[in-house]
Design an enzyme around this catalytic site. Structure first.
Site, PDB file in Angstrom:
ATOM      1  N   LYS A 152       3.646   4.918   2.617  1.00 15.12           N
ATOM      2  CA  LYS A 152       2.463   4.563   3.418  1.00 15.12           C
ATOM      3  C   LYS A 152       2.773   3.568   4.542  1.00 15.12           C
ATOM      4  O   LYS A 152       2.193   3.648   5.615  1.00 15.12           O
ATOM      5  CB  LYS A 152       1.345   4.021   2.515  1.00 15.12           C
ATOM      6  CG  LYS A 152       0.759   5.098   1.600  1.00 15.12           C
ATOM      7  CD  LYS A 152      -0.407   4.559   0.778  1.00 15.12           C
ATOM      8  CE  LYS A 152      -0.880   5.607  -0.223  1.00 15.12           C
ATOM      9  NZ  LYS A 152      -2.065   5.190  -0.964  1.00 15.12           N
TER      10      LYS A 152
ATOM     11  N   ASP B 270      -8.195   5.201   1.954  1.00 16.72           N
ATOM     12  CA  ASP B 270      -8.262   4.751   0.551  1.00 16.72           C
ATOM     13  C   ASP B 270      -9.452   3.817   0.303  1.00 16.72           C
ATOM     14  O   ASP B 270     -10.214   4.006  -0.653  1.00 16.72           O
ATOM     15  CB  ASP B 270      -6.973   4.030   0.153  1.00 16.72           C
ATOM     16  CG  ASP B 270      -5.830   4.990  -0.151  1.00 16.72           C
ATOM     17  OD1 ASP B 270      -6.102   6.155  -0.484  1.00 16.72           O
ATOM     18  OD2 ASP B 270      -4.662   4.558  -0.059  1.00 16.72           O
TER      19      ASP B 270
END
Ligand code: NDP
Length: 274
Positions: free
Chosen positions: A66, A103
């Site tokens: 990420k 997220d």
């Protein structure tokens, strides 16, 4: 040819994203394919570029890439990706790479629309952990103006760094676990990786207010040690991270296709398999 999408990670075989996006595509009638792609630990950027050269339109990014995805897309990243310092959604348009992080919004949507069915404004929130997942949810949480967002972490200095980083956005305080004794919270979110190891963060007793929701980001493992503790302590509601997983996927789907799928049947199907 169908529009091509993928989730990239290492490992990635366990990912539920292909199943989730296939369900979204069926539901919305989108002509797209979605696969799981294993990238070598030292070959993330090369794998993404190869995917783009073979017609890829977008990717979800999972551990451990990420932060590298953020570097690859910068400076073309959303505000929420900038706050998280991480990207979980890439989109490719004629050679240009854009990055987003869905997220935190996925977590908030699950809590607000699926679980509480009420706003987070005015709640006392306790966030456990100060790693990548915690960093990604802080700004979206603060946007709802909780009375207080306490961040507790085993390594206190990491929670203090997050307090400093986000203080301008709302009422956020770092805490050691022991200093939580005597306090109560309406929402307790476990964003540590303790559940992965079958461990429980060192929480004192009586931290759950009446009607509290206990939420573990970990999913697919039944009642984690944290959720078992919350149940014993009388937390009114318990949830694992399945809803967050599906909601972050829906937010990525919206980023790519401009359509919002119905998440409820997909969450229900995944939960029925746990
Ligand atoms: P990181 O490795 O970045 O951070 C781990 C954090 O957990 C640190 O704060 C660490 O504390 C803490 N920790 C680890 N073990 C313990 C323990 N035994 N007791 C107390 N604290 C502990 O991990 P991530 O932030 O990336 O991921 C955290 C979790 O979130 C994972 O389980 C992941 O699966 C889940 N996740 C779920 C998503 C979903 O869609 N549902 C999305 C993203 C993540 P310290 O700093 O002291 O080491």
């Amino acid at each position: 040819m169908s529009a091509r999408y993928a989730v990239i990670g290492n490992p990635v075989a366990h990912s539920k994203s292909p199943e989730i996006h296939a369900a979204f595509a069926r539901q919305t009638g989108q002509d797209m394919s979605y696969e799981a792609m294993l990238a070598p630990l030292d070959g993330f950027a090369a794998a993404v570029k190869d995917f783009i050269n073979h017609g890829g339109r977008g990717m979800n990014v999972t551990l451990p890439f990420k932060e590298q995805a953020f570097q690859l897309a910068a400076p073309n990243v959303s505000v929420r990706a900038g706050a998280a310092g991480a990207v979980n959604t890439l989109s490719f348009d004629e050679g240009a790479i854009a990055g987003d992080n869905t997220d935190g919004t996925g977590l908030i949507r699950d809590i607000q629309f699926n679980l509480l069915r009420a706003t987070l404004t005015g709640l006392r929130i306790l966030l456990l952990g100060a790693g990548g997942a915690a960093r990604g949810v802080i700004l979206p949480l603060l946007m709802f103006k909780p009375v207080l967002l306490t961040v507790a972490n085993r390594t206190l200095s990491k929670a203090q760094a997050l307090e400093q980083r986000f203080a301008q956005h709302g009422n956020i305080k770092a805490s050691a676990y022991a200093a939580l004794a005597g306090k109560q919270y309406d929402l307790v979110i476990n964003a540590t990786s303790a559940s992965v190891a079958g461990a429980l963060p060192p929480l004192p007793e009586n931290i759950f207010a009446a009607d509290a929701l206990a939420y573990d980001l970990m999913y697919g493992q039944g009642l984690t040690p944290f959720l078992q503790f919350a149940q014993r302590q009388g937390a009114a509601r318990l949830a694992d991270g399945t809803g967050m997983l599906v909601e972050q996927a829906a937010e990525s789907f919206y980023f790519w296709r401009g359509m919002r799928p119905d998440t409820a049947p997909v969450i229900a199907r995944l939960k029925s398999k746990e």
